[in-house]
Design a protein around this motif. Structure first.
Motif, PDB file in Angstrom:
ATOM      1  N   ALA A  14     -25.270  73.515  11.039  1.00 13.29           N
ATOM      2  CA  ALA A  14     -25.881  72.306  10.475  1.00 13.29           C
ATOM      3  C   ALA A  14     -27.183  72.648   9.771  1.00 13.29           C
ATOM      4  O   ALA A  14     -27.490  72.101   8.697  1.00 13.29           O
ATOM      5  CB  ALA A  14     -26.118  71.278  11.575  1.00 13.29           C
ATOM      6  N   ASP A  74     -28.911  69.955   7.352  1.00 13.62           N
ATOM      7  CA  ASP A  74     -28.728  68.683   8.051  1.00 13.62           C
ATOM      8  C   ASP A  74     -29.605  68.716   9.305  1.00 13.62           C
ATOM      9  O   ASP A  74     -29.172  69.081  10.393  1.00 13.62           O
ATOM     10  CB  ASP A  74     -27.255  68.486   8.431  1.00 13.62           C
ATOM     11  N   GLN A  83     -28.501  66.546  12.537  1.00 13.71           N
ATOM     12  CA  GLN A  83     -27.385  67.128  13.297  1.00 13.71           C
ATOM     13  C   GLN A  83     -27.805  68.405  14.012  1.00 13.71           C
ATOM     14  O   GLN A  83     -27.407  68.649  15.153  1.00 13.71           O
ATOM     15  CB  GLN A  83     -26.206  67.421  12.363  1.00 13.71           C
ATOM     16  N   ARG A  98     -27.575  68.696  18.068  1.00 13.64           N
ATOM     17  CA  ARG A  98     -26.705  69.675  18.719  1.00 13.64           C
ATOM     18  C   ARG A  98     -27.512  70.595  19.625  1.00 13.64           C
ATOM     19  O   ARG A  98     -27.041  70.996  20.700  1.00 13.64           O
ATOM     20  CB  ARG A  98     -25.934  70.474  17.664  1.00 13.64           C
TER      21      ARG A  98
END
Length: 403
Positions: free
Chosen positions: A256, A261, A264, A268
């Motif tokens: 990600a 991103d 994200q 995570r």
């Protein structure tokens, strides 16, 4: 010739050709976010084929694009020459010629051999590890052809583990074709076993090999879906399941970050952090090196991937590499490799050089066989010009960047 680092040159020649970032990225088979990072100096180009593709599309000589002589261009991996025996094992397909097992296998000795391969890899002794692989695979393949092998779960788990460590090593050394093949063999055998651990371990290595092959979308899909499946069985009394799920969330966070991103990536990492809390210690179940310290290390990696160099340096203050279990030399070195990249992003090349030297002191082969490190050194050499320090020049020689 356009001035500046390679990213600035790519940007200048792209604009001269009237191409958008999306268009150029598509023409060279890369993502727009990757090209954006290159042009902003957050990521370098560590592959000669990619440089050749860029120069072809941009209609410039490669030397003009990289801004330095060919001997300082990305020139492959210094480990490739030592892979002949392993490549030979994969390409001969001896099993087709002689499918019958040659006799009983000492499974206890085989388990020790597989464990030693993992230990040697995690100690960042890649040259020694590659010397163990062909013999180990030959033995595990023979064992898997026995008349009762398919019903021997422990033996099949050993098969998966042997091909997992092989895929790890081949990915690290840049032999992407062989890494994909090894990871695929682990995955195929894992599907025959009723084991989330085996499937998760194999999936992780498929993800790593796909990333090395620039198949990031496929890698991300597999990493996230498998992490969700494995995590469904995670409990504090199942530390191996917890560790495999956590490792998958960590690699998913890095993916990600590579496509910028931020939400994200951090989400995570938080999922991995929750699992690390469930585990409650820095451990190495299923050879994952998973635990609270590895999650902290990946926070540094993610920040660096996204160009948040200052954040990476700040996060490093909370990481004590000594907390990693004994033998995880490569993890201890990785802290300094990430910080070297972060400091180079800040154009603080003296600090970057010091971190690379510390990483080399900790694990010399983690520096020599790392394509990102070699390209980082090239960028710093190009920036320093005639004012380059003897420390940087000597490091470049030891890393195989210059003769």
């Amino acid at each position: 010739m356009a001035s500046g680092a390679i990213g600035e040159r790519v940007s200048a020649y792209r604009r001269r050709r009237g191409l958008s970032q999306a268009a150029l990225a598509g023409l060279v088979g890369r993502s727009e976010s990757w090209l954006s990072q290159v042009e902003r100096g957050l990521r370098s180009v560590d592959s000669l084929p990619v440089i050749l593709d860029l120069s072809r599309v941009l209609r410039v000589e490669p030397e003009k694009l990289i801004g330095r002589p060919w001997q300082l261009a990305p020139n492959g991996d210094p480990a490739i020459d030592v892979l002949d025996e392993v490549r030979g094992y994969f390409t001969r397909y001896d099993d087709l010629l002689d499918p019958e097992p040659k006799g009983p296998i000492d499974q206890a000795a085989l388990r020790v051999t597989i464990a030693q391969a993992h230990q040697t890899y995690q100690a960042a002794r890649y040259g020694a590890a590659i010397g163990q692989i062909a013999s180990m695979l030959s033995t595990v393949d023979q064992a898997s052809r026995g008349p009762t092998a398919a019903r021997d779960k422990e033996l099949m788990l050993g098969y998966v583990s042997a091909y997992v460590v092989t895929a790890k090593l081949l990915t690290k050394l840049g032999a992407t074709d062989l890494a994909l093949l090894a990871a695929d063999r682990a995955a195929n055998r894992a599907m025959e076993i009723d084991s989330k651990v085996a499937r998760g371990m194999a999936a992780y290595q498929v993800v790593c090999a796909l990333l090395r092959a620039d198949r990031s979308d496929d890698a991300e899909h597999l990493a996230v879906k498998m992490a969700e499946q494995v995590q469904a069985g995670a409990r504090s009394d199942r530390p191996t399941i917890v560790s495999v799920a956590g490792a998958l969330w960590l690699i998913a966070a890095v993916i990600a970050a590579r496509r910028m991103d931020r939400d994200q990536a951090w989400a995570r990492l938080d999922r991995a952090d929750h699992l690390a809390g469930l585990l409650g210690e820095d451990a190495n179940h299923a050879w994952t090196a998973f635990g609270p310290t590895n999650v902290k290390l990946h926070r540094i990696s993610v920040a660096t991937e996204m160009g948040d160099a200052g954040e990476a340096v700040r996060l490093a203050a909370d990481v004590d590499p000594a907390q990693f279990p004994e033998g995880l030399t490569s993890r201890r070195a990785q802290v300094h490799l990430d910080l070297a990249w972060a400091q180079a992003q800040r154009k603080r090349d003296a600090e970057a050089t010091l971190h690379l030297m510390e990483a080399e002191r900790t694990a010399p082969e983690a520096v020599r066989y790392n394509s990102l490190v070699r390209e980082l050194i090239r960028e710093m050499l190009a920036r320093s010009g005639k004012s380059q320090t003897s420390a940087l020049n000597d490091l470049a020689v030891r890393a195989g960047v210059i003769d």
